[in-house]
Design an enzyme around this catalytic site. Structure first.
Site, PDB file in Angstrom:
ATOM      1  N   ASN A 115       1.681   3.187 -11.257  1.00  0.00           N
ATOM      2  CA  ASN A 115       1.220   1.964 -10.599  1.00  0.00           C
ATOM      3  C   ASN A 115      -0.217   1.690 -11.033  1.00  0.00           C
ATOM      4  O   ASN A 115      -0.977   2.607 -11.358  1.00  0.00           O
ATOM      5  CB  ASN A 115       1.268   2.120  -9.081  1.00  0.00           C
ATOM      6  CG  ASN A 115       0.849   0.855  -8.357  1.00  0.00           C
ATOM      7  OD1 ASN A 115       1.315  -0.236  -8.671  1.00  0.00           O
ATOM      8  ND2 ASN A 115      -0.042   0.982  -7.385  1.00  0.00           N
ATOM      9  N   HIS A 117      -3.761  -0.158  -9.644  1.00  0.00           N
ATOM     10  CA  HIS A 117      -4.398  -0.585  -8.396  1.00  0.00           C
ATOM     11  C   HIS A 117      -5.775  -1.157  -8.715  1.00  0.00           C
ATOM     12  O   HIS A 117      -6.530  -0.557  -9.492  1.00  0.00           O
ATOM     13  CB  HIS A 117      -4.537   0.607  -7.452  1.00  0.00           C
ATOM     14  CG  HIS A 117      -5.144   0.245  -6.126  1.00  0.00           C
ATOM     15  ND1 HIS A 117      -4.475  -0.496  -5.190  1.00  0.00           N
ATOM     16  CD2 HIS A 117      -6.370   0.516  -5.601  1.00  0.00           C
ATOM     17  CE1 HIS A 117      -5.255  -0.669  -4.132  1.00  0.00           C
ATOM     18  NE2 HIS A 117      -6.411  -0.065  -4.352  1.00  0.00           N
ATOM     19  N   SER A 144      -7.433   1.335 -11.487  1.00  0.00           N
ATOM     20  CA  SER A 144      -6.929   2.691 -11.707  1.00  0.00           C
ATOM     21  C   SER A 144      -5.431   2.645 -11.947  1.00  0.00           C
ATOM     22  O   SER A 144      -4.715   1.883 -11.294  1.00  0.00           O
ATOM     23  CB  SER A 144      -7.188   3.575 -10.470  1.00  0.00           C
ATOM     24  OG  SER A 144      -8.538   3.554 -10.079  1.00  0.00           O
ATOM     25  N   ASP A 153      -1.229   4.431  -2.657  1.00  0.00           N
ATOM     26  CA  ASP A 153      -2.350   4.430  -3.599  1.00  0.00           C
ATOM     27  C   ASP A 153      -3.042   5.786  -3.658  1.00  0.00           C
ATOM     28  O   ASP A 153      -4.231   5.882  -3.983  1.00  0.00           O
ATOM     29  CB  ASP A 153      -3.374   3.343  -3.237  1.00  0.00           C
ATOM     30  CG  ASP A 153      -2.770   1.954  -3.258  1.00  0.00           C
ATOM     31  OD1 ASP A 153      -1.879   1.700  -4.079  1.00  0.00           O
ATOM     32  OD2 ASP A 153      -3.186   1.117  -2.424  1.00  0.00           O
TER      33      ASP A 153
END
Length: 215
Positions: A115, A117, A144, A153
């Site tokens: 992912n 972020h 990030s 996260d």
């Protein structure tokens, strides 16, 4: 020379909107020597702009609307998982995918689920990262890429890119500056993982390819 498709790791991108970072990954995957190929794009939103962008780039794209599963999040994710497996996907990149994933999906794809972020984690997990950075008087902000775990996260970070917070910045201006670095950052992080240079090891990221097992 770009490696043949069969030698590059088939990767999917999950989106909910315009697909800016998805497009950056598709572009990077066309580069010579890139170790992954974007083989599938899946959106949970039927009219997501990113679906058309993916198809225009020659990437298979489909919609699996989450609203058709009567709020059964795992049933929705099992449908997504079936589509991923039908395309032989090995890594999954979340790129503006606005769904909180269940532990089932996260565990199923552990170490293969990434992912991006818009903050320098562990700072500013969750939403409204740019507004919070400005409110705190932060001098640096950024993005990030991390492995996805059950903690929102909170997965181990693979790579980060920082941008300055300028005097007079608005949340919109700061968001645009962060977006400029997100695509290249995500492409670099996926290359690390797809090439075997980075991998999830417990609660940390390990760099360097594993030694071949003795014959």
């Amino acid at each position: 020379m770009t490696p043949p498709a069969a030698s590059r790791v088939p990767t999917a991108v999950l989106i909910s909107g315009r697909g800016s970072n998805m497009a950056a990954l598709i572009d990077a995957a066309h580069g010579a020597g890139y170790p992954a190929r974007i083989a599938l794009v899946v959106s949970n939103v039927p009219d997501a702009q990113g679906i058309a962008r993916a198809r225009q780039a020659g990437v298979a794209a489909t919609t699996i609307g989450h609203r058709g599963f009567n709020k059964d999040r795992e049933a929705f994710e099992r449908a997504v998982d079936a589509e991923l497996r039908a395309h032989g996907i090995e890594f999954v990149c979340l790129a503006g995918f606005l769904r909180r994933l269940t532990p089932w999906f996260v565990e199923h794809w552990a170490g293969r689920l990434l992912n991006i972020h818009p903050a320098l984690l562990p700072q500013y997990k969750g939403l409204h990262t740019h507004e919070r950075a400005l409110a705190d008087g932060a001098r640096l902000h950024g993005a990030s890429v991390h492995f996805v775990t059950d903690e929102l996260d909170g997965g181990p970070v693979i790579a980060q890119s920082a941008v300055p917070v300028l005097a007079g910045d608005t949340a919109e201006a700061l968001a645009a500056r962060v977006l400029d670095v997100e695509g290249p950052l995500y492409a670099a992080a996926l290359a690390f993982v797809a090439s075997g240079e980075a991998r999830l090891d417990g609660d940390a990221v390990r760099f360097g390819k594993l030694a071949a097992a003795p014959v």
